[in-house]
Write an enzyme that holds these catalytic residues in place. Structure first.
Site, PDB file in Angstrom:
ATOM      1  N   GLU A 236      46.959  34.201   7.738  1.00  0.00           N
ATOM      2  CA  GLU A 236      46.546  35.580   7.483  1.00  0.00           C
ATOM      3  C   GLU A 236      46.099  35.650   6.032  1.00  0.00           C
ATOM      4  O   GLU A 236      46.928  35.723   5.127  1.00  0.00           O
ATOM      5  CB  GLU A 236      47.705  36.548   7.758  1.00  0.00           C
ATOM      6  CG  GLU A 236      48.236  36.486   9.187  1.00  0.00           C
ATOM      7  CD  GLU A 236      47.200  36.855  10.225  1.00  0.00           C
ATOM      8  OE1 GLU A 236      46.118  37.347   9.855  1.00  0.00           O
ATOM      9  OE2 GLU A 236      47.461  36.651  11.426  1.00  0.00           O
ATOM     10  N   CYS A 270      45.780  43.296   1.647  1.00  0.00           N
ATOM     11  CA  CYS A 270      44.788  42.311   2.104  1.00  0.00           C
ATOM     12  C   CYS A 270      43.630  42.958   2.845  1.00  0.00           C
ATOM     13  O   CYS A 270      42.519  42.418   2.855  1.00  0.00           O
ATOM     14  CB  CYS A 270      45.453  41.242   2.968  1.00  0.00           C
ATOM     15  SG  CYS A 270      46.299  41.891   4.427  1.00  0.00           S
TER      16      CYS A 270
END
Length: 491
Positions: A236, A270
Site C-alpha cells: 500500500e 496517502c
C-alpha cells in the site's frame, strides 16, 4: 531500547514485549517468528468462535485505551487534533472490527463453484485457509488504523501476526504494545519496534504474507527482500493523487468536496489530494474559494497551537525545500490564512503553489503534507494524457456532475481508487477494497478482500460413490472417446 537476550528455546520466551537492540534485533525477531510459526502449526484452523472472541477483545481494548491513544498521537505529532485522531484512527479501526464481526461467518463458508457436465457427478468449492504467520509494516501517519486495520483482516482469516511499527511514533507505539499484549499472547500477535535496520531484518523473514504501508521507494526494497524467500506481498504505497474540476460544477461545491481530504492530518495521508487540475478561466475564483473555505474551517483566531503539525523536523524541511525550489523556478507560493509558517513547531498552513511546472519536485514527488499545487487546463484530453504519462496514483478525484465527464476519467485513466465528487474517503468505506496499482501499490485489503488477502483460496473437487470419468481412460480409440470429441470438441 532495552537489550533482549537470545533464547535457545522459543517456548521459554516470556509474554512481555521485547525491545530489540541493534546487535540482537535480527536474532530476536527471527526467534519470535518461529514462536508464532510453531503456535500456528499446533492450531492451523482457528474456529469462527475464537476469531470473533479475539476481535471483540480487541475492540474492547481500543475503547479502554482510547484516551491514552489520543494523548499519545498528540504527543507524537507535536499537536494533532483529537477529532482528527478520532476520525482517522479510532473510528476507522472500530468500524473495521464491527464490519468484520458482522460478516465473518459468511466469509469463512466454503464458496460453491460450478462443475461442468463432463466432470459430473461432483461438486467444487473454494475453502479459505489461514496462511500462517503474516508480517505487517505500518507507517507513522495513521499509526493506529494502519496497524489495526491489517491486523483485523489477518486475525479474521485465522493467522498469527508480527507488526513492525514506525519509529516516528514512539508514544503511540507504547500504547499499542500494551493494548495488543493485553488481548493476545505474543505467539499470536507481537509488536516489533526499532529503526530502519530492524525493519530490514523484519522484511527478510519468511512470512506467509507481508503487508507494507509506506512510500513507493521503500516499498521496492520491501518487495525485493520478500522476493528472496518467495513471500507474497501486499504493498500500500502512495503517489500523486489528482483532483480534476470540470468547467460547470460550482466552485464552492467543488472545494467543499475535496478540502477536508487535503487538510486532514495536515495532508499527511496517502490518499490526500496531491494537486488540482482546474479550467484556466476558473483559477482565480478557485484560489479565492479555497482560501475562504480554509479560513472558515480553521479560523486564525484559534491560533496555530490547535492545528495538526507536520510529524517532525525532517519532514518539515523536506516540504519547505519543495516550496523554496518552486519559488526559485518562478512559481507563486500562497500560504493561506493569517498564521505564519512556524519551523520550530513544524507548523505549516495549507499552502497553494500556482504556476508549478513538471520539472519541480513538488510535481514529481508525493507531497504528503499541506501543500497543494493548482494547474490550469483548457482541454480535458490534455489532463487525461498528463495523468496517464505519470505513475498510476493511489487515488483520483473527479469533481463534476456531468456523467460523461465522470465516465471519461473512469474509463481512460488508472488509479488505485476513485472518488466522484469526494476525495480520500473511499478508504473508510468498509466494503470497498483498498489498494494501489503500478507504482501506488499491489494487492488490496479491507472488507472481504482483506480476509481473502490473508487466506489461501484452496480449490476442492469432491467426488462421491458414482464415478464415470474412467470411461475416458486409456486405452484410447474407444467409441466413448469418439463420442466425447464429437459433442465436446467438435470439428
Amino acid at each position: 531500547m532495552n537489550n533482549a537476550e537470545k533464547l535457545s528455546e522459543p517456548v521459554m520466551m516470556e509474554q512481555e514485549t521485547v525491545q530489540c537492540s541493534e546487535n540482537k534485533s535480527a536474532e530476536t525477531i527471527n526467534t519470535l517468528f518461529y514462536v508464532q510459526k510453531r503456535a500456528f502449526n499446533e492450531d492451523r484452523y482457528p474456529s469462527y468462535e475464537s476469531r470473533i472472541a479475539d476481535l471483540k477483545l480487541l475492540k474492547s481494548a481500543i475503547h479502554r485505551e482510547k484516551e491514552n491513544l489520543l494523548r499519545a498521537l498528540e504527543q507524537d505529532f507535536g499537536y494533532r487534533s483529537h477529532d482528527e485522531s478520532m476520525l482517522g484512527d479510532i473510528f476507522s479501526s472500530l468500524s473495521s472490527i464491527d464490519y468484520t464481526i458482522k460478516h465473518l461467518r459468511r466469509w469463512m463458508k466454503p464458496q460453491k463453484r460450478k462443475v461442468g457436465i463432463v466432470f459430473q457427478p461432483a461438486k467444487a468449492e473454494i475453502h479459505y485457509q489461514p496462511l500462517g504467520v503474516v508480517g505487517i509494516i505500518s507507517p507513522w501517519n495513521y499509526p493506529v488504523f494502519l496497524t489495526i486495520g491489517p491486523l483485523v483482516a489477518a486475525i479474521a482469516a485465522g493467522n498469527r501476526a508480527m507488526i513492525k511499527v514506525s519509529e516516528y511514533t514512539p508514544a503511540t507505539n507504547a500504547v499499542l504494545v500494551d493494548l495488543l499484549a493485553s488481548v493476545f499472547p505474543r505467539d499470536k500477535v507481537h509488536v516489533v519496534e526499532g529503526d530502519a535496520n530492524v525493519a530490514k531484518s523484519f522484511s527478510e523473514l519468511p512470512f506467509d504474507h507481508l503487508l507494507f504501508t509506506g512510500s513507493t521507494q521503500v516499498g521496492r526494497h520491501v518487495m525485493l527482500a520478500a522476493a528472496d524467500k518467495l513471500v507474497p506481498v501486499t504493498l500500500e504505497l502512495g503517489g500523486k493523487s489528482p483532483v480534476i474540476i470540470d468547467d460547470k460544477i460550482p466552485l464552492n461545491e467543488a472545494v467543499k468536496r475535496f478540502i477536508y481530504g487535503k487538510t486532514m492530518n495536515a495532508g499527511q495521508t496517502c490518499v490526500s489530494p496531491d494537486y488540482i487540475y482546474c479550467p484556466n478561466e476558473r483559477l482565480d475564483e478557485l484560489v479565492a474559494e479555497i482560501s475562504r473555505r480554509y479560513e472558515s474551517m480553521y479560523p486564525s483566531t484559534l491560533g496555530n497551537d490547535k492545528r495538526t503539525r507536520v510529524i517532525n523536523p525532517k519532514q518539515f524541511e523536506r516540504l519547505m525545500g519543495y516550496l523554496e525550489e518552486a519559488q526559485a523556478q518562478g512559481a507563486k507560493v500562497v500560504h493561506l490564512g493569517e498564521l505564519d509558517v512556524q519551523p520550530e513547531g513544524c507548523f505549516m498552513p495549507l499552502t497553494l503553489v500556482l504556476g508549478a511546472s513538471a520539472s519541480m519536485k513538488v510535481m514529481q514527488e508525493e507531497i504528503f503534507g499541506p501543500i497543494l499545487p493548482i494547474l490550469g487546463y483548457q482541454d480535458t484530453q490534455d489532463v487525461i494524457d498528463a495523468i496517464n504519462s505519470n505513475a498510476r496514483p493511489l487515488g483520483l478525484y473527479v469533481l463534476s456532475f456531468d456523467k460523461d465527464f465522470q465516465r471519461r476519467f473512469l474509463r481512460e485513466t488508472h488509479a488505485g481508487g476513485v472518488c466522484i465528487n469526494d476525495a480520500a474517503f473511499h478508504v473508510v468505506v468498509d466494503d470497498l477494497p483498498f489498494g494501489g496499482v503500478g507504482d501506488s501499490g499491489m494487492g488490496s485489503y479491507h472488507g472481504v478482500e482483506g480476509f481473502r488477502t490473508f487466506s489461501h483460496c484452496k480449490s476442492v473437487l469432491v467426488r462421491g460413490k458414482l464415478f464415470f470419468s474412467d470411461m475416458l481412460f486409456p486405452p484410447y480409440g474407444k467409441k466413448m472417446h469418439h463420442l466425447f470429441y464429437k459433442f465436446f470438441v467438435g470439428e
